[in-house]
Motif scaffolding. Structure first.
Motif, PDB file in Angstrom:
ATOM      1  N   LYS A 145      27.574  95.767  39.499  1.00 51.72           N
ATOM      2  CA  LYS A 145      26.546  95.219  38.612  1.00 51.72           C
ATOM      3  C   LYS A 145      26.792  93.745  38.341  1.00 51.72           C
ATOM      4  CE  LYS A 145      23.618  98.401  37.084  1.00 51.72           C
ATOM      5  NZ  LYS A 145      22.185  98.256  36.955  1.00 51.72           N
ATOM      6  N   GLY A 146      27.925  93.236  38.796  1.00 57.92           N
ATOM      7  CA  GLY A 146      28.230  91.831  38.567  1.00 57.92           C
ATOM      8  C   GLY A 146      28.658  91.535  37.143  1.00 57.92           C
ATOM      9  N   ILE A 147      29.165  92.566  36.461  1.00 56.16           N
ATOM     10  CA  ILE A 147      29.635  92.354  35.092  1.00 56.16           C
ATOM     11  C   ILE A 147      31.031  91.755  35.154  1.00 56.16           C
ATOM     12  CG2 ILE A 147      30.332  93.519  32.971  1.00 56.16           C
ATOM     13  CD1 ILE A 147      28.067  95.563  33.680  1.00 56.16           C
ATOM     14  N   LEU A 148      31.206  90.608  34.523  1.00 52.79           N
ATOM     15  CA  LEU A 148      32.481  89.896  34.638  1.00 52.79           C
ATOM     16  C   LEU A 148      33.431  90.367  33.543  1.00 52.79           C
ATOM     17  CD1 LEU A 148      30.870  86.464  35.380  1.00 52.79           C
ATOM     18  CD2 LEU A 148      31.986  87.986  37.016  1.00 52.79           C
ATOM     19  N   LEU A 149      34.090  91.482  33.841  1.00 52.39           N
ATOM     20  CA  LEU A 149      34.970  92.088  32.865  1.00 52.39           C
ATOM     21  C   LEU A 149      36.387  92.063  33.429  1.00 52.39           C
ATOM     22  CD1 LEU A 149      34.245  95.446  31.100  1.00 52.39           C
ATOM     23  CD2 LEU A 149      36.395  95.129  32.261  1.00 52.39           C
ATOM     24  N   SER A 150      37.311  91.510  32.686  1.00 54.71           N
ATOM     25  CA  SER A 150      38.703  91.505  33.107  1.00 54.71           C
ATOM     26  C   SER A 150      39.526  92.312  32.126  1.00 54.71           C
ATOM     27  CB  SER A 150      39.244  90.076  33.174  1.00 54.71           C
ATOM     28  OG  SER A 150      38.798  89.451  34.333  1.00 54.71           O
ATOM     29  N   PHE A 151      40.580  92.922  32.628  1.00 57.01           N
ATOM     30  CA  PHE A 151      41.342  93.860  31.814  1.00 57.01           C
ATOM     31  C   PHE A 151      42.810  93.762  32.204  1.00 57.01           C
ATOM     32  CE2 PHE A 151      42.011  98.746  31.180  1.00 57.01           C
ATOM     33  CZ  PHE A 151      42.743  98.499  30.037  1.00 57.01           C
ATOM     34  N   VAL A 152      43.636  93.409  31.238  1.00 58.52           N
ATOM     35  CA  VAL A 152      45.088  93.417  31.443  1.00 58.52           C
ATOM     36  C   VAL A 152      45.609  94.673  30.762  1.00 58.52           C
ATOM     37  CG1 VAL A 152      47.255  92.217  30.969  1.00 58.52           C
ATOM     38  CG2 VAL A 152      45.177  90.908  31.440  1.00 58.52           C
ATOM     39  N   PRO A 153      45.867  95.745  31.529  1.00 61.51           N
ATOM     40  CA  PRO A 153      46.235  96.997  30.882  1.00 61.51           C
ATOM     41  C   PRO A 153      47.679  96.981  30.380  1.00 61.51           C
ATOM     42  CG  PRO A 153      46.080  97.297  33.257  1.00 61.51           C
ATOM     43  CD  PRO A 153      45.804  95.860  32.990  1.00 61.51           C
ATOM     44  N   GLU A 154      47.946  97.938  29.514  1.00 64.41           N
ATOM     45  CA  GLU A 154      49.262  98.034  28.898  1.00 64.41           C
ATOM     46  C   GLU A 154      50.336  98.334  29.946  1.00 64.41           C
ATOM     47  OE1 GLU A 154      49.187 101.148  26.045  1.00 64.41           O
ATOM     48  OE2 GLU A 154      51.348 101.154  25.730  1.00 64.41           O
ATOM     49  N   ASP A 155      50.016  99.244  30.841  1.00 60.43           N
ATOM     50  CA  ASP A 155      51.003  99.698  31.819  1.00 60.43           C
ATOM     51  C   ASP A 155      50.848  98.848  33.081  1.00 60.43           C
ATOM     52  OD1 ASP A 155      52.679 101.022  33.460  1.00 60.43           O
ATOM     53  OD2 ASP A 155      51.761 102.998  33.222  1.00 60.43           O
ATOM     54  N   SER A 202      41.497  84.470  36.616  1.00 59.94           N
ATOM     55  CA  SER A 202      40.914  83.801  37.785  1.00 59.94           C
ATOM     56  C   SER A 202      39.577  84.403  38.189  1.00 59.94           C
ATOM     57  CB  SER A 202      41.889  83.868  38.960  1.00 59.94           C
ATOM     58  OG  SER A 202      41.887  85.169  39.507  1.00 59.94           O
ATOM     59  N   CYS A 203      39.265  85.601  37.698  1.00 62.41           N
ATOM     60  CA  CYS A 203      37.954  86.192  38.000  1.00 62.41           C
ATOM     61  C   CYS A 203      36.858  85.551  37.159  1.00 62.41           C
ATOM     62  CB  CYS A 203      37.960  87.699  37.724  1.00 62.41           C
ATOM     63  SG  CYS A 203      39.240  88.592  38.580  1.00 62.41           S
ATOM     64  N   SER A 204      37.165  84.505  36.426  1.00 62.22           N
ATOM     65  CA  SER A 204      36.282  83.884  35.424  1.00 62.22           C
ATOM     66  C   SER A 204      35.456  84.920  34.677  1.00 62.22           C
ATOM     67  CB  SER A 204      35.379  82.797  36.018  1.00 62.22           C
ATOM     68  OG  SER A 204      35.107  83.046  37.355  1.00 62.22           O
ATOM     69  N   PRO A 205      36.141  85.678  33.810  1.00 62.40           N
ATOM     70  CA  PRO A 205      35.465  86.766  33.094  1.00 62.40           C
ATOM     71  C   PRO A 205      34.587  86.235  31.959  1.00 62.40           C
ATOM     72  CG  PRO A 205      37.708  86.528  32.306  1.00 62.40           C
ATOM     73  CD  PRO A 205      37.551  85.544  33.433  1.00 62.40           C
ATOM     74  N   LEU A 212      34.178  88.760  29.594  1.00 65.74           N
ATOM     75  CA  LEU A 212      34.848  89.628  28.627  1.00 65.74           C
ATOM     76  C   LEU A 212      36.265  89.849  29.144  1.00 65.74           C
ATOM     77  CD1 LEU A 212      34.902  91.639  26.253  1.00 65.74           C
ATOM     78  CD2 LEU A 212      33.961  93.357  27.781  1.00 65.74           C
ATOM     79  N   LEU A 213      37.255  89.504  28.342  1.00 66.05           N
ATOM     80  CA  LEU A 213      38.648  89.627  28.762  1.00 66.05           C
ATOM     81  C   LEU A 213      39.381  90.530  27.780  1.00 66.05           C
ATOM     82  CD1 LEU A 213      41.175  88.729  30.378  1.00 66.05           C
ATOM     83  CD2 LEU A 213      41.263  86.694  28.941  1.00 66.05           C
ATOM     84  N   MET A 214      39.907  91.638  28.273  1.00 68.46           N
ATOM     85  CA  MET A 214      40.615  92.558  27.391  1.00 68.46           C
ATOM     86  C   MET A 214      42.092  92.549  27.751  1.00 68.46           C
ATOM     87  SD  MET A 214      38.091  95.807  27.247  1.00 68.46           S
ATOM     88  CE  MET A 214      38.266  96.337  28.929  1.00 68.46           C
TER      89      MET A 214
END
Lengths: 368, 513
Positions: free
Chosen positions: B340-350, B425-428, B430-432
């Motif tokens: 969908k081209g949603i710019l969502l980045s996620f740095v997970p805990e694990d 670098s994904c130019s998000p 939304l960054l979690m």
């Protein structure tokens, strides 16, 4: 007071081993394997190991035909191992290559027996496509169950082998020729229809050359697929961590099914080769344990199809040589199994030395 | 020689190499009996390696170790034990189905196959009373909290007669209250004449518990100072090698717009237990939204639900794209979100369990996000290589190589930099991030805070799940406080207090009506 002794040997991890060194260490390990085996042979049966090796070499390469046999068996073993590598890279323990190979062989034999007068191009197209499909289905079944219900693939693939063997017995009884022999016999012995050497130019030895060419193509395909394609990358990610795969948008169940279909298809294709290029018949021993031997080949080659050719060659050579020394010296085949065991030990030992540096501990220095 | 026995441990000119990497270089370390020594250093500075040489896990390439003044050779954990050294590792080594007492005697020879429960319990109680431990010998390990397991580990080494205790980041997994309890116990042990080494990244803990601080930097021994002469600032400078500002800059972004609307979501875990219940909040572009809560209050599930990894039982998650249109996120899996081209980045805990592939090198891990790009079935190998090199250069990742060495061989801080670098670098939009600085040293932590603030000032909506309340209050603009899977309150991070948030974390709504 120093209560404990300093360890005599000192191990440390090593990095940056060059390709040349890797090759050198491995070649040395094989030579060392032969030397140690020689000593063992001499110690136990008091035979000149050189003679024994000569005899083994004669068994594997003594005549033109023997040499071709060795090359051909090497290639088929490599083909199975290359198929397995796709699954192993995904940490999917496919030990069902025997069954996947057999169903591929059945599909091949079906067309050879029932449509011998079809035009060769069409006949081969049918044989190849159906053998790939049959193997793919046999691989897909455990892949599907793993993807949907997380079943244990080791048991699943293993048990499918037995079903494939039963299926083969059933087909053999249907197709038996001559009647009452309970074997299929050499299919199309006179017309050589469906014999791979006969695809473009009639002739017996064509079988061998085609096998080599085709398996080299398979190796190249697997090498590129695993190392250079997007799908191959997904296989590696799923193999390392399912959660990471899911996180990065890989649909893990699909990858399981897709990869197992490919793995099974290549093993099924090995079944095609075994029937069309080698025995020109089908029996429950068409796979003959090679589906299991290929597991060793795939792992020793670290999933690199081109190394697999070397490993397969070594194992095939030992196998052929064993038969020869058994008849030449009246040794039984265990002798060659001892040699094979020593050889594998040496090859595995080489891996240790490639990963670790071992040094003697320097004696205590003059520190007060 | 009287002064000989003054030192419980003396390490002299210790050097340890791993391949080409020098983990410790000519390190000298002294530990006196009856003192607590803090070992301080950035990630990858060789603290754990040094301690593992005392624990018998590694053997030094060069140098000598003296225990109570005598030269010692520690070639195995058993040798280490023979010298009275007890190590408490970050990851506990306990048998889950055994009781505390059984774990404590496990592996000891005892008297001819008999387990004398009464005397064992008595011995454990004695140790517990002497140092102020809270332990039930009959409790099974699987019933224990992290802190209780740690207690068992410590009692285990004491029961076996250890005089020198090494604790490797013991507080990383503890709540503030549990940490205070641990420190009280440590002080009791010190008073009893034991020698203790503690590895920790939290400077206020160093200052509160230790007598002396030894600092390592890049494998080298920098020096040792008395804690009473040290400050957070001076220790940081020793550790990093230059002066570092310990303030988080919190600028304000003017044009905040709603970017993510989480509406009444409920999520169940695999075991059928509700992990999130009726959670609602809005995240805005140009804002760092902090998520506070006791560990396990549903933070992980919340982020995973937004990322499409967890299924919702009810409720909806809506993303507002750059044209102002609403896109329903709930019901999508991560691949749909990408398509969908949603710019969502996620740095997970694990990190290794989810964010990265441990056995792949940096380039392939960077590629994980982008490998689908480009036409055809083949992988592009040059673009990720260039990007990896850029991330390594920009974030000062210390690595011998970017495309040969598996990423698991890098130190924790460098691994985290690669992960955060990739997600940014994904130019998000939304960054979690979940516990983005867990286990990181102070310098790397501040680098990460700066990166997040930089993203915020680009109009990115940042969701920051954190455990350190001080940092949350300094870094975030607003805080969502979770308590037992429910939203306990949403507060302005600039005006609230630590006490208020602390209350909300433990009691829904902070006890107010």
């Amino acid at each position: 007071m120093n209560k404990n002794k300093e360890p005599l040997l000192h191990m440390s991890k090593r990095d940056g081993v060059t390709l040349q060194l890797k090759l050198l260490v491995r070649i040395i390990s094989v030579i060392l394997g032969f030397v140690i085996s020689g000593i063992v042979i001499f110690a136990i049966v008091k035979m000149n190991p050189i003679q024994v090796y000569k005899s083994m070499a004669a068994g594997a390469f003594g005549t033109g035909t023997r040499m071709w046999f060795t090359v051909r068996d090497t290639m088929i073993l490599t083909c199975i191992a290359a198929g397995l590598a796709c699954a192993f890279k995904m940490r999917f323990w496919n030990i069902g290559a025997e069954g996947q190979m057999l169903v591929g062989g059945i599909a091949t034999a079906f067309f050879m027996i029932n449509y011998p007068s079809m035009s060769p191009v069409l006949l081969f197209a049918c044989m190849i496509i159906t053998s790939l499909l049959a193997g793919a289905i046999w691989g897909l079944i455990p892949g599907f169950f793993k993807a949907k219900w997380n079943t244990n693939e080791t048991l699943f693939t293993l048990m499918l082998n037995y079903i494939a063997i039963q299926l083969t017995s059933f087909c053999v009884s249907k197709w038996e020729h001559p009647f009452g022999s309970n074997t299929v016999g050499v299919i199309n012995q006179r017309t050589m229809a469906g014999w791979i050497g006969n695809m473009f130019s009639p002739g017996y030895n064509g079988d061998f050359a085609w096998t080599v060419v085709i398996v080299l193509l398979v190796c190249t395909f697997v090498y590129i697929y695993l190392k250079r394609t997007k799908q191959g990358f997904e296989v590696a990610v799923v193999g390392d961590s399912e959660n990471t795969a899911m996180y990065s948008g890989i649909r893990v169940p699909n990858v399981y099914m897709r990869t197992m279909a490919i793995s099974g298809a290549l093993c099924g294709f090995a079944g095609f080769l075994a029937v069309s290029a080698v025995s020109h018949t089908i029996s429950t021993s068409t796979a003959g344990g090679r589906g299991f031997t290929a597991i060793i080949v795939a792992w020793l080659a670290k999933m690199n199809p081109f190394y697999m050719i070397l490993i397969s060659f070594l194992l095939t050579f030992l196998d052929k040589g064993a038969t020869q020394i058994a008849s030449d010296f009246g040794l039984n085949e265990y002798a060659s199994q001892i040699i094979m065991g020593i050889m594998l030990l040496c090859i595995l030992g080489a891996e240790f030395f490639l990963n670790y540096k071992v040094a003697l501990n320097k004696k205590n220095k003059e520190v007060a | 020689m009287e002064n000989k026995s003054q030192y419980a441990i003396q390490m002299k000119n210790i050097t340890k190499r791993f391949g080409q990497v020098v983990a410790n270089k000519n390190v000298n370390l002294d530990l006196k009996s009856g003192e607590i020594l803090s070992l301080l250093g950035e990630n990858g500075s060789g603290k754990t390696t040094l301690m593992n040489m005392l624990g018998g896990i590694y053997f030094p390439d060069e140098g000598e170790i003296f225990i109570n003044g005598d030269k010692a050779t520690i070639a195995s954990p058993k040798d280490s034990f023979g010298y009275g050294i007890g190590m408490i590792h970050q990851h506990f080594k306990l048998v889950d189905v055994f009781t505390a007492a059984e774990n404590i005697v496990l592996g000891l020879e005892g008297e001819k196959g008999k387990l004398n429960k009464a005397s064992l319990h008595k011995a454990i109680r004695e140790i517990a009373d002497r140092y102020g431990f809270d332990i039930d010998p009959d409790q099974k390990v699987y019933d224990m909290s992290v802190s209780q397991k740690q207690t068992v580990e410590i009692v285990k080494v004491l029961y076996r007669g250890a005089d020198i205790l090494i604790l490797d980041e013991p507080t990383a997994v503890l709540t503030p209250q549990e940490t205070d309890k641990l420190f009280a116990v440590m002080r009791n042990m010190k008073a009893d004449g034991k020698a203790l080494i503690i590895i920790t990244h939290k400077l206020h803990e160093v200052l509160s518990v230790s007598d002396r601080v030894a600092v390592l930097r890049k494998g080298e021994y920098i020096g040792c100072v008395d804690t009473k002469d040290a400050t957070q600032q001076s220790l940081t400078e020793m550790m990093v090698g230059r002066s570092v500002s310990l303030n988080i800059n919190r600028p304000v972004y003017e044009n905040k717009e709603d970017l993510l609307i989480v509406d009444n979501i409920t999520v169940r875990g695999k075991d059928g237990v509700k992990r999130l219940e009726d959670v609602s909040f809005t995240a805005k572009g140009g804002e760092i939204l902090g998520i506070a809560g006791i560990a396990g209050s549903g933070q992980k599930e919340l982020l995973e639900a937004i990322a499409g990894i967890q299924k919702l039982e009810q409720g909806s998650i809506t993303y507002i794209d750059d044209k102002g249109e609403n896109v329903l996120l709930s019901g999508m899996d991560p691949l749909d979100i990408i398509h969908k081209g949603i710019l969502l980045s996620f740095v997970p805990e694990d990190r290794f369990g989810m964010g990265l592939v441990a056995n792949m090198p940096i380039t392939e891990n960077i590629q994980l996000r982008t490998y689908r790009q480009g036409k055809g079935p083949m992988l592009d190998r040059n673009t990720p290589k260039a990007l990896s090199q850029k991330i390594v250069d920009d974030l000062e990742v210390v690595t011998p190589d970017i495309d040969k060495i598996p990423i698991r061989r890098l130190s924790g801080g460098n691994v985290q930099k690669v992960l955060v670098g990739r997600e940014i670098s994904c130019s998000p939009r939304l960054l979690m991030t979940a516990y983005a600085v867990r286990g990181l040293d102070i310098n790397t932590s501040y680098t990460i805070y700066d990166l997040l603030t930089e993203q915020k000032m680009k109009g990115v909506a940042v969701i920051y799940v954190g455990e350190d309340l001080d940092v949350l209050l300094e870094l975030a603009d607003r805080l969502v406080v979770l308590c037992g899977g429910k939203v306990s309150g949403v507060v302005d991070a600039r005006t609230t207090t630590k006490e208020e948030v602390g209350l909300m974390m433990t009691k829904l709504g902070g006890g107010k009506s």
